[in-house]
Enzyme design. Structure first.
Site, PDB file in Angstrom:
ATOM      1  N   ASP A   1      -7.995  -5.064  -6.596  1.00 49.29           N
ATOM      2  CA  ASP A   1      -7.437  -4.153  -5.598  1.00 49.29           C
ATOM      3  C   ASP A   1      -7.591  -2.697  -6.050  1.00 49.29           C
ATOM      4  O   ASP A   1      -7.142  -2.307  -7.126  1.00 49.29           O
ATOM      5  CB  ASP A   1      -5.960  -4.489  -5.378  1.00 49.29           C
ATOM      6  CG  ASP A   1      -5.335  -3.703  -4.231  1.00 49.29           C
ATOM      7  OD1 ASP A   1      -5.958  -2.762  -3.726  1.00 49.29           O
ATOM      8  OD2 ASP A   1      -4.199  -4.043  -3.855  1.00 49.29           O
TER       9      ASP A   1
ATOM     10  N   SER B   1       0.830  -1.197   0.000  1.00 46.07           N
ATOM     11  CA  SER B   1       0.000   0.000   0.000  1.00 46.07           C
ATOM     12  C   SER B   1       0.871   1.256   0.000  1.00 46.07           C
ATOM     13  O   SER B   1       1.758   1.386  -0.836  1.00 46.07           O
ATOM     14  CB  SER B   1      -0.944  -0.045   1.209  1.00 46.07           C
ATOM     15  OG  SER B   1      -1.954   0.918   1.121  1.00 46.07           O
TER      16      SER B   1
ATOM     17  N   HIS C   1      -7.418  -5.531  -1.349  1.00 43.63           N
ATOM     18  CA  HIS C   1      -6.186  -4.816  -1.006  1.00 43.63           C
ATOM     19  C   HIS C   1      -5.476  -5.432   0.182  1.00 43.63           C
ATOM     20  O   HIS C   1      -4.324  -5.102   0.456  1.00 43.63           O
ATOM     21  CB  HIS C   1      -6.504  -3.350  -0.707  1.00 43.63           C
ATOM     22  CG  HIS C   1      -5.296  -2.504  -0.480  1.00 43.63           C
ATOM     23  ND1 HIS C   1      -4.271  -2.391  -1.396  1.00 43.63           N
ATOM     24  CD2 HIS C   1      -4.923  -1.732   0.592  1.00 43.63           C
ATOM     25  CE1 HIS C   1      -3.340  -1.587  -0.936  1.00 43.63           C
ATOM     26  NE2 HIS C   1      -3.699  -1.174   0.273  1.00 43.63           N
TER      27      HIS C   1
END
Length: 483
Positions: free
Chosen positions: A360, A296, A453
């Site tokens: 994602d 991320s 994610h």
């Protein structure tokens, strides 16, 4: 790591060639509406840019409008979202601290209840509760082309936890050397917003020094606002780079990116601390290699880190970077930045594996179209919900919001929920999913790209994906242009 919500007009910007900084904290809705009909965006009090800056494109002004509006909403829900995260983390950690349900009842009756200690090696954040695995896959040996990627995602996942947890994981579960945990200062936020840890893998023929940056906290709205923020600085010779990532890495208010900072400044900045530690370690073993990773926002910091090293001509360190492995990485810069990084990584023979799992959401922001500057570069290592991989120029449905993709995404979200109950039987007990993970799968029925994610699927794809796709050389995955 959070986006900046306060004015930046007092900060020295002589280090950059150009800039566009959004400050949505005090903006009103009427001010936002005026943005749509005013080409001179430098007149807007919530946009910091050079005087006289004109934005002719209505669609670009509309995207800025959406970015600021989204940040405003996220800023408003920051506290309740944080409370929700604390509540979700408290329950499982409370049961664990008291030895399970039955012992908790006994502790309750005897008045010996134990409250969770957030600094203990047993405490798990929301990310840790999502995927509780700590051990490496012992079937993936050093000669397996998946080894570095599988190690990288476990490090990227572990970076969300506290220092005690990380140290115990590295030393007891991985049988490796823990080199340090760094809680780093953000000069613009005036807070310790960036966390990173380092370790040494001596289990193979050569030492591999790992650097793992912490990513987005799922219940921190300021973290999420960075993903939708369009602020940038144009660094001479490099290109335009996302402002929030630069600040989190160690950008200085008064000096920008000096090669060295004042020795009497006691606050640790991520870039300078990690660079110093790497140099010290390489003095002990000049043959060691470096692995940089993150998930991320941590993934964004992982790829910006070598960019700043190149800016400072740290050729010795760059030549030691074996690879940069990112998972769920948002876009970090413009086309010039992509070309610059391709040249840097090719020059020093470093791998760059950018992994994207299925739908994602985060790798698909900030949005990329003809009016926006943010672009990915190099190949995308894309995996579907069956963990079948492809190396593609760009992830499918690159900007996420698509009417045509709506039905397939939510059909896939239903399959991911079903899969969470059967993957144990197909692939073994180490793939069993927690209640927290399945809760996110349920949320995926509303927002399909959100549970995609999480770390669970990224760990799975490095273990279940075909080894052949991990064999690409440093040159192979950088031959594509910037998308």
């Amino acid at each position: 790591m959070a986006t900046e919500l306060t004015t930046t007009t007092t900060c020295n910007k002589s280090f950059c060639q150009d800039y566009l900084l959004l400050s949505p904290k005090d903006v009103g809705f009427l001010d936002l509406i005026k943005l749509l009909f005013s080409k001179n965006i430098s007149h807007r009090k919530f946009i910091d840019c050079p005087d006289g800056t004109v934005e002719e494109s209505f669609s670009h002004r509309f995207i800025i409008f959406i970015s600021i509006l989204a940040q405003k909403v996220l800023h408003l829900v920051n506290k309740p979202l944080g409370w929700l995260g604390d509540a979700i983390e408290f329950g499982p950690n409370f049961f664990d601290a008291n030895g399970g349900f039955l012992k908790l009842l006994l502790n309750l009756l005897s008045g010996k209840l134990v409250l969770p200690n957030k600094e203990s090696p047993e405490f798990l954040t929301a990310i840790g509760l999502w995927d509780i695995r700590r051990d490496l896959d012992n079937r993936i040996k050093h000669e397996d082309p998946r080894y570095s990627s599988a190690l990288a995602i476990m490090a990227a996942k572990s970076a969300y936890e506290n220092q005690a947890y990380i140290q115990e994981t590295v030393e007891k579960h991985w049988k490796m050397e823990f080199l340090g945990f760094f809680d780093c200062w953000n000069d613009y936020e005036e807070d310790y917003t960036t966390q990173v840890f380092m370790w040494s893998d001596n289990t193979g023929d050569d030492e591999l020094i790992g650097v793992s940056f912490r990513g987005t906290s799922p219940f921190n709205a300021k973290d999420w606002s960075s993903d939708v923020d369009l602020s940038w600085y144009h660094l001479p010779g490099i290109g335009k780079v996302h402002a929030g990532f630069l600040k989190a890495l160690g950008l200085q208010k008064s000096q920008g990116w000096p090669k060295d900072i004042e020795a009497d400044d006691q606050k640790p900045y991520a870039y300078y601390e990690i660079r110093k530690k790497l140099k010290e370690r390489l003095e002990k073993n000049p043959n060691a290699k470096i692995l940089v990773t993150g998930h991320s926002l941590g993934a964004a910091l992982a790829i910006v880190f070598p960019a700043v090293l190149a800016h400072h001509e740290e050729t010795d360190l760059l030549s030691k970077i074996e690879g940069v492995y990112t998972f769920g990485q948002p876009r970090v810069g413009d086309q010039n930045f992509g070309e610059y990084m391709k040249k840097v990584l090719l020059t020093y023979g470093s791998r760059y594996h950018r992994f994207v799992y299925c739908n994602d959401l985060v790798p698909r922001v900030p949005f990329d179209n003809s009016d926006l500057l943010f672009k990915h570069f190099g190949d995308c290592h894309y995996y579907d919900s069956f963990y079948k991989g492809q190396v593609l120029p760009e992830e499918p449905n690159k900007n996420y919001f698509s009417i045509l993709a709506f039905i397939p995404m939510f059909t896939n979200a239903i399959w991911e929920l079903v899969r969470s109950f059967i993957i144990y039987y197909k692939n073994g007990p180490e793939y069993s999913e927690t209640f927290t993970c399945r809760g996110w799968r349920v949320i995926g029925l509303l927002i399909a790209g959100l549970p995609a994610h999480g770390p669970q699927d990224y760990v799975n794809l490095t273990r279940l994906g075909s080894p052949e796709l991990f064999k690409l050389s440093s040159a192979d995955h950088l031959t594509n242009g910037v998308k």
